[in-house]
Scaffold this active site. Structure first.
Site, PDB file in Angstrom:
ATOM      1  N   CYS A 190      69.250  23.663  46.953  1.00  0.00           N
ATOM      2  CA  CYS A 190      68.013  24.380  46.615  1.00  0.00           C
ATOM      3  C   CYS A 190      67.316  24.824  47.900  1.00  0.00           C
ATOM      4  O   CYS A 190      66.408  24.156  48.403  1.00  0.00           O
ATOM      5  CB  CYS A 190      67.095  23.492  45.777  1.00  0.00           C
ATOM      6  SG  CYS A 190      65.646  24.367  45.160  1.00  0.00           S
ATOM      7  N   TYR A 454      51.223  23.543  21.548  1.00  0.00           N
ATOM      8  CA  TYR A 454      50.201  24.509  21.129  1.00  0.00           C
ATOM      9  C   TYR A 454      50.380  24.802  19.639  1.00  0.00           C
ATOM     10  O   TYR A 454      49.794  25.745  19.105  1.00  0.00           O
ATOM     11  CB  TYR A 454      50.320  25.788  21.953  1.00  0.00           C
ATOM     12  CG  TYR A 454      50.263  25.535  23.451  1.00  0.00           C
ATOM     13  CD1 TYR A 454      49.044  25.376  24.113  1.00  0.00           C
ATOM     14  CD2 TYR A 454      51.435  25.399  24.203  1.00  0.00           C
ATOM     15  CE1 TYR A 454      48.992  25.113  25.476  1.00  0.00           C
ATOM     16  CE2 TYR A 454      51.393  25.137  25.566  1.00  0.00           C
ATOM     17  CZ  TYR A 454      50.171  25.000  26.198  1.00  0.00           C
ATOM     18  OH  TYR A 454      50.124  24.725  27.547  1.00  0.00           O
ATOM     19  N   THR A 465      55.805  20.712  16.332  1.00  0.00           N
ATOM     20  CA  THR A 465      57.033  20.824  17.136  1.00  0.00           C
ATOM     21  C   THR A 465      57.513  19.472  17.673  1.00  0.00           C
ATOM     22  O   THR A 465      58.416  19.427  18.498  1.00  0.00           O
ATOM     23  CB  THR A 465      56.795  21.771  18.331  1.00  0.00           C
ATOM     24  OG1 THR A 465      55.751  21.229  19.163  1.00  0.00           O
ATOM     25  CG2 THR A 465      56.407  23.162  17.866  1.00  0.00           C
ATOM     26  N   GLU A 530      57.056  29.375  26.478  1.00  0.00           N
ATOM     27  CA  GLU A 530      57.752  28.329  25.724  1.00  0.00           C
ATOM     28  C   GLU A 530      59.022  27.890  26.444  1.00  0.00           C
ATOM     29  O   GLU A 530      59.398  26.706  26.422  1.00  0.00           O
ATOM     30  CB  GLU A 530      58.063  28.826  24.307  1.00  0.00           C
ATOM     31  CG  GLU A 530      56.806  29.011  23.464  1.00  0.00           C
ATOM     32  CD  GLU A 530      57.056  29.691  22.131  1.00  0.00           C
ATOM     33  OE1 GLU A 530      56.718  29.095  21.089  1.00  0.00           O
ATOM     34  OE2 GLU A 530      57.575  30.826  22.111  1.00  0.00           O
TER      35      GLU A 530
END
Length: 559
Positions: A190, A454, A465, A530
């Site tokens: 990275c 949310y 969810t 999301e």
């Protein structure tokens, strides 16, 4: 401040006091213009002839680095006065006949269109407070922050934890902390994180020789290399003997408190590398790959498109004009909507099944083993070995050591039962005892990521969810052999399709192989926020999994 930047001092820009920033900006402007005047062409060159102006020599008194930093400040500083004055200084330098840099790429993420991210200067009051805090503590507003701010509650906890690990009182000296960050990020090649921490390492007085390779660092840090590679790629192999080796190596030994600090840093940066690749984080504007002194191309797309891989091939497989036929768009849109509806229907059915009957413990154990076994065979068609780049691989040893599935080559690893050793009952208290307050900070961050909702799914509102979030978290832990006795692993195959599993496994286990195609192929109708939320779950579930194995080994050593 880095010494190589000489008389240009940046410290005052981090002040929350406008007068202090103004004084710092005046000093920076004078220093930059003095340098520029010594290498400027004989007379000021009209902007119409800018293309004829020779490129500023990159090594000439560090001026290129200074100009790149001013470019970053002009685009990414949360304080408007700093943005405006930085831009004015760059304009003045250009008037002297010196070419100034311009940004490469398109925003903080290669995967998310810039127009869909938060633009610096357009943020609300809460986000501005987070940006100002980040800038005041780090001296920059980095691209990770600009993507994480889709979820301000999580970002606040993340920044608080990272600040404590890197800058507050703790067992390890500051330069060790940044060097461990470099070692951890380098395991996943990275370069984004390596570049940031190379700068921070030098800023706090780190020895530049250590950056020539791990063999140039103190033996104490070299000894950490084995734990680093196992945590990053095969944490289930860590034993109390590995811990004992670090704690009992005479003059190069680690104390328990130092080791806990190091382990938390290693797991933090392994998981942050996952987020960096999983969200396609772009190089920082003032780092390599984030800017160029070359003039824009006159062809159909500029050189920044080429540099960042935007050749139009991955996204468009279509007509000679480069447009996607409307019929294909409509088909894909319909498929995506159906995908969301189907997922919601499965969640509803699973809830009804839960209410009607509960599987036996034997059946639950069988389903876990089946899911763990199947997770071994989840791999991308794009999965190919990629050698670490030279600049990054020098920061760690054994470049061939990578992720391996559990039962490959006949190797079997016992299941890690959370009921026997958990973060809540064991890991949390161990960390807090040896590195006060950090257990609390990590616990808060884990809970925010896991419980964040949310109550939306794509275009649908008022959706619970929790079932989906738990499936994602437990699937990641399942890949690491970690089992929750009270969870039915049969739900995972119902809720996570193959393209989503490929993305999850790649981001968590081999993040350097993540592609934009993988990111685009799962949850096609969902918002980018999301998908970033998914990445927060991946980050925290991975970090907790690594911590559980390391902390269990430390506990066994202590008992």
């Amino acid at each position: 401040m880095e010494e190589r930047e000489g008389e240009v001092r940046w410290d005052g820009l981090c002040s929350r006091d406008a007068a202090s920033r103004a004084a710092a900006l005046d000093n920076i402007g004078q220093a930059v213009l003095r340098r520029s005047e010594t290498i400027a062409p004989v007379a000021a060159v009209p902007l119409s002839r800018a293309a004829d102006v020779p490129l500023v020599p990159p090594a000439r008194d560090g001026l290129s680095e200074v100009l790149a930093r001013l470019l970053m400040l002009s685009k990414r500083c949360p304080f408007p006065d700093v943005r405006e004055k930085s831009e004015a200084i760059l304009s003045r330098v250009q008037e002297l006949g010196i070419r100034i840099p311009r940004p490469l790429g398109h925003g903080p993420s290669r995967f998310i269109p810039e127009k869909e991210t938060i633009q610096v200067g357009n943020e609300d009051a809460m986000m501005h407070a987070l940006f100002a805090e980040s800038f005041a503590t780090l001296g920059r507003l980095d691209n990770v922050t600009l993507v994480m701010v889709f979820h301000p509650q999580y970002l606040e906890s993340f920044l608080k934890t990272q600040h404590y690990l890197l800058q507050m009182d703790g067992p390890l000296p500051l330069h060790y902390r940044h060097y461990i960050g470099i070692m951890a990020a380098a395991r996943h090649q990275c370069s984004y994180l390596v570049n940031l921490h190379v700068n921070d390492f030098l800023h706090v007085g780190g020895d530049p020789k250590w950056l020539n390779g791990l063999e140039n660092a103190p033996q104490k840090l070299q000894n950490l290399g084995e734990l680093n590679k196992m945590l990053a790629h095969r944490p289930w192999l860590i034993t109390k003997e590995h811990i004992e080796q670090l704690l009992k190596t005479e003059e190069n030994s680690w104390s328990l408190a130092e080791l806990i600090h190091a382990v938390v840093l290693l797991t933090h940066y392994h998981s942050l590398a996952s987020f960096t690749f999983g969200c396609g984080i772009s190089p920082e504007i003032d780092c390599e790959g984030g800017h160029t002194f070359r003039p824009p191309s006159v062809s159909n797309y500029c050189i920044c498109d080429i540099t960042n891989g935007y050749h139009g091939v991955d996204e468009i497989h279509a007509s000679p004009t480069g447009s996607i036929p409307v019929s294909i768009c409509l088909i894909k849109s319909t498929e995506s909507v159906c995908e969301v509806e189907a997922l919601m229907e499965k969640m509803k059915q699973l809830q009804e099944c839960r209410d009607e009957e509960e599987a036996s413990q034997e059946e639950m154990a069988t389903r876990f083993e089946r899911e763990k076994r199947e997770s071994m065979f989840v791999c991308s068609s794009e999965d190919e070995e990629s050698a670490p780049t030279r600049d990054v691989s020098r920061h760690f040893e054994d470049t061939s050591y990578g992720y391996k599935d559990f039962s490959r080559h006949g190797m079997h690893v016992p299941t890690f039962r959370v009921q026997d050793y958990s973060w809540e009952d064991h890991g949390y208290s161990l960390v807090n005892r040896l590195y006060p307050d950090v257990g609390q900070l990590l616990d808060e961050k884990f809970h925010i990521a896991y419980n964040l909702t949310y109550n939306t799914m794509a275009m649908h509102k008022d959706v619970d969810t929790s079932m989906l979030r738990r499936a994602i978290w437990n699937y990641i832990h399942c890949m690491f052999g970690i089992r929750y006795d009270d969870y039915d692993y049969g739900e995972i195959n119902q809720l996570l399709d193959r393209s989503f599993k490929v993305y999850i496994k790649t981001v968590v286990c081999t993040p350097e192989k993540t592609t934009k195609r993988m990111y685009d192929s799962f949850w096609r109708q969902f918002e980018h926020s999301e998908k970033v939320h998914v990445n927060l779950l991946l980050v925290e579930a991975r970090m907790q999994a690594e911590l559980l194995y390391a902390l269990r080994a430390i506990t066994r050593y202590m008992t």
